[in-house]
Design an enzyme around this catalytic site. Structure first.
Site, short mmCIF file in Angstrom:
data_model
loop_
_atom_site.label_atom_id
_atom_site.label_comp_id
_atom_site.label_asym_id
_atom_site.label_seq_id
_atom_site.Cartn_x
_atom_site.Cartn_y
_atom_site.Cartn_z
N CYS A 2 1.12 -1.06 0.28
CA CYS A 2 0.10 0.10 -0.04
C CYS A 2 1.10 1.27 -0.18
O CYS A 2 1.97 0.88 0.22
CB CYS A 2 -0.92 0.06 1.33
SG CYS A 2 -1.69 -1.37 1.55
N ARG A 27 1.97 1.14 -5.74
CA ARG A 27 2.16 0.35 -4.62
C ARG A 27 0.83 -0.14 -4.28
O ARG A 27 0.52 -1.03 -3.77
CB ARG A 27 2.43 0.81 -3.69
CG ARG A 27 4.12 1.62 -3.58
CD ARG A 27 4.50 2.53 -2.49
NE ARG A 27 4.52 1.10 -1.48
CZ ARG A 27 5.48 0.98 -0.68
NH1 ARG A 27 6.78 0.59 -1.50
NH2 ARG A 27 5.73 -0.26 -0.35
N TRP A 74 -3.59 -1.02 -1.61
CA TRP A 74 -3.75 -2.98 -1.78
C TRP A 74 -3.98 -3.84 -1.15
O TRP A 74 -3.23 -3.94 -0.37
CB TRP A 74 -2.21 -3.06 -2.65
CG TRP A 74 -2.40 -4.14 -3.14
CD1 TRP A 74 -1.93 -5.30 -2.40
CD2 TRP A 74 -1.69 -4.56 -5.02
NE1 TRP A 74 -1.34 -6.63 -3.93
CE2 TRP A 74 -1.84 -6.19 -4.57
CE3 TRP A 74 -2.67 -3.99 -5.59
CZ2 TRP A 74 -2.36 -6.64 -5.54
CZ3 TRP A 74 -2.55 -4.61 -6.95
CH2 TRP A 74 -1.96 -6.07 -7.21
N ASN A 100 0.60 0.21 5.96
CA ASN A 100 0.49 -0.74 5.10
C ASN A 100 1.79 -2.28 5.79
O ASN A 100 2.58 -2.42 6.69
CB ASN A 100 2.07 0.31 4.24
CG ASN A 100 2.76 -0.66 3.03
OD1 ASN A 100 4.13 -0.58 2.64
ND2 ASN A 100 1.98 -2.19 2.68
N GLY A 101 1.40 -3.29 5.40
CA GLY A 101 1.93 -4.53 6.01
C GLY A 101 0.39 -5.39 6.25
O GLY A 101 -0.55 -4.74 5.81
N GLU A 482 9.61 -21.91 -18.38
CA GLU A 482 9.47 -20.25 -17.25
C GLU A 482 10.60 -19.34 -17.70
O GLU A 482 10.73 -18.43 -18.69
CB GLU A 482 9.39 -20.59 -15.77
CG GLU A 482 9.44 -19.09 -15.48
CD GLU A 482 8.06 -17.76 -16.20
OE1 GLU A 482 7.54 -18.32 -16.79
OE2 GLU A 482 7.93 -16.76 -15.65
N LYS A 486 10.65 -15.98 -20.34
CA LYS A 486 10.99 -14.76 -19.92
C LYS A 486 11.77 -14.00 -21.03
O LYS A 486 12.33 -13.10 -21.61
CB LYS A 486 11.86 -14.85 -18.34
CG LYS A 486 10.70 -14.94 -17.22
CD LYS A 486 10.36 -13.73 -16.93
CE LYS A 486 9.42 -13.96 -17.67
NZ LYS A 486 8.53 -14.35 -16.80
N GLU A 489 10.09 -13.14 -24.54
CA GLU A 489 8.90 -12.18 -24.26
C GLU A 489 9.54 -10.54 -24.16
O GLU A 489 9.49 -9.66 -24.19
CB GLU A 489 8.15 -11.83 -23.46
CG GLU A 489 8.03 -12.00 -21.89
CD GLU A 489 7.46 -12.46 -21.08
OE1 GLU A 489 6.08 -12.30 -21.20
OE2 GLU A 489 8.02 -13.13 -19.99
N HIS A 505 14.77 -36.51 -29.74
CA HIS A 505 13.41 -36.98 -30.51
C HIS A 505 13.28 -36.12 -32.01
O HIS A 505 12.05 -35.96 -31.99
CB HIS A 505 12.55 -37.14 -29.55
CG HIS A 505 12.34 -38.51 -29.09
ND1 HIS A 505 12.28 -39.89 -29.29
CD2 HIS A 505 13.17 -38.24 -27.50
CE1 HIS A 505 12.84 -41.01 -28.12
NE2 HIS A 505 13.55 -39.78 -27.04
N LYS A 604 -0.30 -6.23 -20.71
CA LYS A 604 0.11 -6.45 -18.50
C LYS A 604 -0.96 -7.88 -18.81
O LYS A 604 -0.50 -8.74 -17.67
CB LYS A 604 -0.06 -5.53 -17.75
CG LYS A 604 0.66 -6.32 -15.84
CD LYS A 604 1.62 -6.88 -15.75
CE LYS A 604 2.07 -7.62 -14.44
NZ LYS A 604 2.97 -8.13 -14.46
C1 F6R Z 1 4.91 -13.63 -18.42
C2 F6R Z 1 3.24 -13.58 -18.37
C3 F6R Z 1 2.16 -14.07 -19.15
C4 F6R Z 1 1.07 -13.37 -17.26
C5 F6R Z 1 -0.22 -14.41 -18.26
C6 F6R Z 1 -1.34 -14.73 -17.32
O1 F6R Z 1 5.58 -13.30 -18.24
O2 F6R Z 1 3.40 -12.02 -17.38
O3 F6R Z 1 2.19 -15.05 -19.48
O4 F6R Z 1 1.61 -15.09 -16.43
O5 F6R Z 1 -0.74 -13.20 -19.44
O6 F6R Z 1 -1.56 -13.31 -16.67
P1 F6R Z 1 -2.12 -13.21 -14.98
O7 F6R Z 1 -1.55 -13.99 -13.98
O8 F6R Z 1 -2.01 -11.88 -14.77
O9 F6R Z 1 -3.64 -14.05 -15.08
#
Ligand code: F6R
Length: 609
Positions: A2, A27, A74, A100-101, A482, A486, A489, A505, A604
């Site tokens: 927060c 935050r 938050w 906050n916490g 993963e 990373k 992307e 294979h 995002k």
């Molecule tokens: C990759 C990334 C995306 C999300 C995906 C799901 O770094 O951030 O692959 O993981 O779009 O998003 P959430 O977790 O918000 O459902």
């Protein structure tokens, strides 16, 4: 997470409080509020929703006053609502507090306060603090706050204001940030420097266990026993934009560095002090509830799906319940075999991903019990699921998910151990060993982040290659997925992850001289197997970066470069193994000049199908 602000001085408090909160919206932003002393009484204005709603409200009914505190929330304890927004007040309305916490012992304190006649208005942990200070106030604000601090357990940044002594603001912190801005005849409080940088560059950064009393003309810093602390002034030289990222160049790297804290917070209150059990107050399942689960389906997208892949290993190996993992966009179109004996676990950082939400609804329609693992309290997915386990990572701003992933792993591990305990599928000594190991993870993650120089150097050396392969077996394979996501992307390097035994294979055809292969070798059960896969790619002249655990003296003989993570249990290693892979992706993107926080074509939160 927060955001907190405070002002005391000769000017109107509200403009600074709103301006400061705007800078702290990163935050958290599900509700906001301010409390201003108007010369007679404290006026509280608060509202669920974005800060702009509060801003309109205070514009319509302005309160004149030169001392005030504010908060952007938050949600943790209690959904986002007007009542749960901060500031919180005591029964008389004469004491206000922003926080906050997480106050871990709030339930116990709340019961005690209710027994004494206090009336609570919200579902938050914070409100106990306002009632406690009311309870202890006997004409000395400072003494009352000290007593409150000695009773509460958990993490906090707290700011207090009272009508009884309106010429001061008191604040204190433990495990959450608090900065004091030093002005001329005025002083400021904020969770973070961006909130005050336009007003002053002279600050005190409070340390854990410190408390400060601010008046217009003075700031007294002391420890919780009241012993004065001699603080050094910290002069801020960053520009405003850098300050928002805490001095880091990008949100992604800031969030990578926040992982030790995020991991710790996700475990907070969920592990027995004597390591004997996982505690899930939010679930309260019985042995019969768990016996009724015949199958688990884990559904998610992207990084969250990769966390689900790790979760499959955890749940199957620890709790011995069969698990299917599916990407959400596939799940609902394949007539999934789901019924009332199925537990559907959906994982989503944002809680708003449309594919995941639709899969959750489909699982519910088919009669499954549903559980969401999410980072956003009150999100659509949190509201739709029967039950929720929150990750306490704080807001994730960078498009590339980092701290959400590691906290999702922690939540899945907690859940697996919880199920295993209720099923009697795990030996108590082994459970203790794993819980003990989990408690070490924040420190080990911190250790990993202390020296990133070698990873930076690999990223610079290989940052312009066209293809990278990630290989691993068992849990390392899930982490490899993963790592490759990373890298692609944010750096736009083509990357693929393989279960190491699968290479031969087909994909082995792509391994030619100089192609980087990142080989994860943290799983002792399959160590010999991964070594032979490393030999396979070395025989085709690949350049191999091996990721192994400290104490592994053999790996260096087989690979070109080695990254060692702190030694830990095989089930815990994914939480650490992924960190160098996140760093590698980050520094590769930097090397290539890519826009790390906003990679091309991505958003995002994906709220379209
Ligand atoms: C990759 C990334 C995306 C999300 C995906 C799901 O770094 O951030 O692959 O993981 O779009 O998003 P959430 O977790 O918000 O459902």
């Amino acid at each position: 997470m927060c955001g907190i602000v405070g002002y005391i001085g000769p000017k109107q408090a509200t403009p600074f409080l709103i301006e400061g909160l705007k800078k702290l919206e990163y935050r958290g932003y599900d509700s906001a509020g301010i409390a201003v002393f108007d010369g007679e009484k404290i006026n509280v204005d608060k509202s669920v929703g974005r800060l702009s709603i509060l801003e309109k409200k205070v514009e319509q009914h302005p309160v004149a006053g030169q001392v005030g505190i504010g908060h952007t929330r938050w949600a943790t304890h209690g959904r986002p609502s007007d009542a749960n927004s901060h500031p919180h007040t005591d029964c008389t309305g004469k004491f206000v507090v922003v926080h906050n916490g997480i106050i871990e012992n709030y339930l116990h304190l709340k019961e005690k306060l209710i027994a004494k006649g206090h009336v609570f208005k919200s579902e938050t942990d914070t409100e106990v603090v306002a009632h406690l200070v009311e309870e202890y106030y006997q004409g000395n604000f400072e003494e009352a706050v000290k007593r409150v601090l000695s009773e509460i357990e958990g993490s906090y940044a707290l700011v207090f204001l009272t009508e009884h002594e309106p010429d001061k603001i008191i604040c204190s912190k433990q495990d959450n940030p608090l900065v004091i801005g030093l002005g001329e005849g005025e002083n400021y409080i904020a969770s973070d420097i961006p909130a005050i940088i336009s007003r002053t560059r002279k600050t005190y950064i409070l340390s854990d266990g410190e408390m400060a009393v601010l008046t217009r003309d003075s700031v007294w810093v002391m420890n919780r026993q009241g012993v004065p602390v001699n603080k050094k002034v910290f002069e801020v030289h960053w520009d405003a934009e850098a300050a928002e990222k805490g001095g880091y160049e990008h949100f992604m790297i800031k969030e990578i560095y926040e992982q030790p804290k995020a991991i710790r917070e996700t475990m907070t209150g969920r592990l027995a002090k004597d390591d004997s059990a996982v505690l899930f107050d939010e679930l309260k399942w019985t042995e019969d509830d768990v016996a009724a689960i015949h199958k688990i389906v884990v559904v998610a997208c992207g990084t969250a799906y990769h966390a689900g892949m790790v979760g499959k290993y955890y749940i199957e190996q620890l709790a011995r319940i069969p698990v299917e993992v599916d990407v959400a966009s596939e799940f609902r179109y394949r007539s999934p075999l789901v019924d009332e004996n199925t537990l559907a676990i959906v994982i989503s950082q944002s809680g708003e991903t449309l594919d995941t939400l639709a899969a959750l609804k489909e699982a519910k329609r088919l009669g499954a019990r549903t559980l969401a693992i999410t980072n956003v309290v009150g999100s659509s997915i949190a509201r739709e699921a029967d039950q929720v386990v929150y990750t306490w990572a704080g807001p994730e701003i960078a498009v590339a998910s980092t701290k959400a992933y590691t906290t999702q792993l922690v939540a899945l591990l907690l859940l697996s151990l919880y199920l295993a305990g209720l099923k009697g599928a795990i030996n108590p000594d082994r459970l203790k060993e794993l819980i003990h190991g989990m408690k070490e993870l924040p420190g080990q993650a911190h250790e990993l982040l202390e020296d990133v120089q070698p990873i930076k150097a690999f990223a610079q050396q290989y940052g312009f290659c066209e293809d990278v392969f990630f290989i691993g077996r068992a849990l390392d394979y899930a982490v490899a997925l993963e790592g490759s996501l990373k890298l692609k992307e944010i750096s736009y390097i083509h990357a693929e992850a393989y279960a190491a035994g699968e290479l031969k294979h087909g994909t082995l055809a792509l391994i030619i001289e100089g192609v980087p292969v990142i080989a994860l070798a943290t799983q002792r059960d399959v160590y010999e197997k991964i070594l032979s896969n490393i030999k396979e790619v070395k025989a085709r002249d690949a350049v191999v970066i091996g990721v192994a655990m400290k104490g592994d003296d053999a790996i260096a003989k087989y690979v070109d470069h080695t990254i060692l993570i702190p030694a830990t249990d095989k089930f815990l290693s994914p939480v650490l193994t992924v960190i160098p892979l996140q760093l590698l992706a980050y520094y590769a993107a930097i090397t290539r000049g890519a826009d790390v926080d906003k990679p091309r074509n991505l958003a995002k939160s994906v709220t379209v199908e």
